[in-house]
Design a protein around this motif. Structure first.
Motif, PDB file in Angstrom:
ATOM      1  N   ASP A  10       0.758  -1.328  -0.181  1.00  0.00           N
ATOM      2  CA  ASP A  10      -0.032  -0.159   0.124  1.00  0.00           C
ATOM      3  C   ASP A  10       0.871   1.129  -0.087  1.00  0.00           C
ATOM      4  N   VAL A  11       2.243   1.014   0.189  1.00  0.00           N
ATOM      5  CA  VAL A  11       2.944   2.305   0.264  1.00  0.00           C
ATOM      6  C   VAL A  11       3.289   2.823  -1.219  1.00  0.00           C
ATOM      7  N   ARG A 115       0.178   4.442   6.274  1.00  0.00           N
ATOM      8  CA  ARG A 115      -0.954   4.028   5.832  1.00  0.00           C
ATOM      9  C   ARG A 115      -1.706   5.117   5.295  1.00  0.00           C
ATOM     10  N   PRO A 116      -2.405   4.794   3.986  1.00  0.00           N
ATOM     11  CA  PRO A 116      -3.180   5.966   3.197  1.00  0.00           C
ATOM     12  C   PRO A 116      -4.276   6.275   4.142  1.00  0.00           C
ATOM     13  N   ALA A 117      -4.901   7.530   4.009  1.00  0.00           N
ATOM     14  CA  ALA A 117      -5.809   8.135   4.720  1.00  0.00           C
ATOM     15  C   ALA A 117      -7.172   7.497   3.978  1.00  0.00           C
ATOM     16  N   TYR A 125       0.977   5.753  10.809  1.00  0.00           N
ATOM     17  CA  TYR A 125       1.774   4.941  10.754  1.00  0.00           C
ATOM     18  C   TYR A 125       1.388   3.615  11.447  1.00  0.00           C
ATOM     19  N   VAL A 126       1.951   2.627  10.894  1.00  0.00           N
ATOM     20  CA  VAL A 126       1.620   1.279  11.753  1.00  0.00           C
ATOM     21  C   VAL A 126       3.125   0.381  11.562  1.00  0.00           C
TER      22      VAL A 126
END
Length: 734
Positions: A10-11, A115-117, A125-126
């Motif tokens: 996802d980044v 992580r995208p909004a 962030y995760v």
């Protein structure tokens, strides 16, 4: 790993490439997103990669990484910047990939991913759960769970009591007393183990033998033992190793163990796989683990904590030659390997933390019962090597070694050529004056020599007469030829030497001249010694000295040496030559004799004088430079004939120094004088005894009848009785 991969998917592609560039993952410039994700996943999403990145961080970064395990599932931008520092934009990170904060460090390592909004959640962030699980845990070992008091690891020992140093010293001393027999893999033979294990008491027999099998090949790797066939003796470096401090000796053994090319099968359980092991890497890992484990901790508890802190004992680093993808060893096998190393090499080398705590007490040499000497471990040094031919180790404990001197052993050592007075001086210097009860041990009854293994010659005529009283000696002697000379029954020489040693007689066995004894090949150390001596002789020998070995022979010796030993030999030669040139003045004294400048012009006059001496049977005195003579020697000759081969003239003459006919090159003659009868007799009386090599040059010359010099010069005898040689006197035609 599924969660971590989904987070990486996802980044943005720009961040994915930044992570790959920061962690040195090779990516194609035109590769697709899926290809980039696959390569990053294979490189980073593994426990070994997480541990490698963690141990490459600084102490501050490692402490911050441990807090990631306790963080919530997601972190806001404000929480990340407040705890780990600010974050720059992707464009700024592309311009300068060097992290300026812990937050940027964790993002570029792939441990903290954005992580995208979404509609319900802003950008956050995760920390992947795999990172939380695979991060090494700090090493915390509960010291309260100690081993039983009966355990060998529970008692701190003195530095001089380390088993590896004790065993290595014992092997060197035993080899100095008598060459130790080694088998093909470098371990001592069973008889040698039986002889040496008494010096490692109170160790059990099985552990003492295992220790000796382990340390003896290491001494060979360190060039402290020089192999000679199936036996080994102390090398010249053994004295320097014994004289070194204790820490240096231990470090030398540790480095030799890490570099040992042999597999250490004793560390593996019976069913453990032995293929693909890098033994040097495995030994380094065992030593690194041992540095973090107190000696009082239960091995099982230490293994669990070490595995959680540093990862499994066996992985791709310790098994780089293994092609299978599954783990090389299971958990139980690694536990057994760790336990065996704790009871074996790690304990012998004192690698466990806290094992060496007591201070070394200065040792000494102490007389005990007559013939017994106690030497503390701290007092063992190179001086003891000089004593070992006269004694043998009969016991040992944590305090020191027990040596015993016996008259038979001393007699055998003297018979082999060992210097008894020097050994006694060392003993008195280290332990004090010799007690009166020890005097009979060093008082030999006499000495005899066995020539060609058949003839016994006593130093004094009454020695053999005294030995006739003993029935064991009388049965071995065949007959007495003369006072002090006897014959031995064939094949009984060794038994006679043993009987003489028991009675306190030093028996020196002189081998036969024609006896052919098969000798082992030269070791690299012996080859280097010969090469160094030959090159030093060629560089420092005077101009009139005999020529040294041929250059082709020196090249063969050089080619037989390993590269490291060849470089060390060149360095030693350069040091010796520098020392020689520094101690030798440029204006050194010339040789004792120099050839005259008009040597070529005098050759014609010498030929005329020799022809006249041949015709009138006169004697000449010459100053002749032989091939093996360091300086020209004066010789008295009676020339027989002259011959010319090419440009060189040769004179055949009877030499009164060698008592035989010899051939002389006239270009090696530096002075010639024709003598009359009175001068010849004076020169003959002043000549020294013939050297051994010239006396034995021609066996037939020994059987000829020698004429006394005085009778030879007394009056001119008839031609047939002038000397033992019957020659036709020739005169060269001009």
């Amino acid at each position: 790993m599924q969660a971590w991969v989904s987070y990486l998917a996802d980044v943005p592609v720009a961040l994915l490439r930044l992570i790959a560039a920061s962690q040195r993952v090779s990516l194609s410039r035109r590769g697709s997103r899926d290809e980039c994700l696959l390569r990053v996943r294979r490189a980073l999403c593994r426990p070994a990669s997480v541990r490698a990145v963690y141990f490459s961080l600084s102490a501050e970064a490692q402490a911050a990484a441990q807090t990631l395990r306790a963080e919530p599932r997601t972190l806001s931008m404000q929480a990340v910047t407040s705890r780990y520092g600010p974050l720059r934009s992707l464009a700024a990170l592309r311009q300068d990939r060097k992290p300026r904060s812990l937050a940027e460090l964790f993002v570029l390592a792939g441990w903290l991913l954005p992580r995208p909004a979404s509609r319900q959640h802003p950008c956050r962030y995760v920390v992947p759960p795999e990172v939380r699980a695979w991060l090494p845990r700090p090493l915390r070992i509960d010291d309260a769970r100690c081993m039983p008091e009966a355990s060998l690891n529970a008692v701190p020992v003195s530095p001089s009591d380390l088993l590896a140093v004790r065993a290595a010293t014992l092997v060197l001393l035993a080899a100095a007393q008598h060459p130790v027999v080694v088998v093909r893999n470098g371990c001592p033979s069973r008889a040698t183990l039986h002889r040496l294990r008494v010096g490692l008491l109170p160790l059990p027999v099985r552990e003492a033998e295992a220790l000796l099998r382990w340390v003896t090949p290491l001494l060979g790797d360190l060039a402290l033992l020089a192999p000679h066939g199936r036996a080994a003796v102390p090398a010249p470096a053994a004295a320097a190793w014994l004289a070194a401090p204790h820490a240096t000796r231990v470090q030398t053994l540790v480095e030799a163990w890490m570099r040992a090319p042999r597999p250490e099968v004793a560390l593996l359980p019976p069913r453990a796989a032995q293929s693909g092991v890098d033994w040097s890497a495995l030994r380094r890992r065992l030593l690194a683990w041992a540095e973090h484990v107190p000696v009082t901790v239960v091995p099982d508890e230490a293994f669990v904590a070490l595995t959680a802190a540093f990862g499994p004992l066996a992985d791709a680093t310790t098994h780089p030659f293994r092609t299978k993808r599954r783990p090389p060893w299971n958990h139980q096998t690694m536990r057994e390997v760790w336990g065996r190393s704790l009871q074996g090499p790690l304990r012998w080398l004192g690698a466990l933390r806290g094992q060496v705590e007591a201070q070394a007490v200065p040792g000494c040499w102490e007389y005990q019962a007559p013939g017994e000497l106690r030497v503390a471990h701290a007092a063992v040094g190179p001086e003891l090597l000089a004593m070992m031919p006269f004694a043998h180790v009969v016991g040992g404990d944590e305090a020191g070694l027990l040596l015993r001197f016996e008259q038979s052993v001393i007699a055998r050592a003297v018979g082999r050529g060992c210097h008894l007075g020097r050994a006694r001086a060392v003993l008195e210097q280290q332990a004090g004056s010799l007690p009166p009860a020890w005097e009979p041990l060093f008082a030999l009854a006499g000495s005899v020599r066995l020539v060609q293994r058949t003839v016994v010659i006593g130093d004094q005529p009454q020695v053999l007469q005294d030995l006739q009283r003993y029935r064991a000696i009388h049965r071995l002697l065949e007959t007495i030829l003369a006072p002090g000379v006897a014959l031995v029954h064939p094949g009984q020489e060794e038994l006679l030497v043993a009987q003489l040693a028991q009675l306190g007689y030093a028996a020196q066995v002189l081998p036969s001249r024609h006896e052919s004894v098969p000798l082992p090949d030269l070791t690299p150390a012996e080859t280097a010694t010969l090469l160094l001596a030959s090159q030093y002789y060629q560089a420092t020998a005077p101009a009139h000295a005999p020529p040294g070995p041929h250059d082709a022979l020196l090249e063969r010796l050089r080619a037989a040496l390993p590269a490291a030993l060849r470089n060390a030999t060149d360095t030693a030669l350069a040091h010796l030559l520098a020392t020689h040139h520094a101690t030798t003045e440029p204006s050194a004294t010339p040789p004792l004799h120099e050839p005259p400048p008009d040597h070529a012009a005098q050759l014609h006059r010498w030929l005329q004088a020799l022809r006249e001496a041949i015709q009138k049977r006169r004697v000449v005195a010459v100053l002749y430079q032989g091939v093996l003579d360091p300086y020209p020697q004066e010789r008295v000759l009676q020339p027989v004939r002259l011959e010319r081969h090419g440009a060189v003239w040769y004179a055949y003459a009877y030499c009164f120094l060698a008592h035989g006919e010899r051939c002389f090159r006239l270009d090696r003659v530096w002075k010639l004088e024709v003598l009359d009868l009175t001068q010849a007799e004076e020169h003959a009386r002043s000549l020294p005894t013939a050297p051994a090599d010239e006396q034995g040059h021609d066996d037939s010359a020994k059987r000829r009848k020698r004429v006394p010099r005085t009778g030879f010069f007394a009056s001119p005898p008839p031609p047939s009785e002038h000397h033992p040689l019957v020659r036709v006197w020739l005169q060269e035609e001009e």
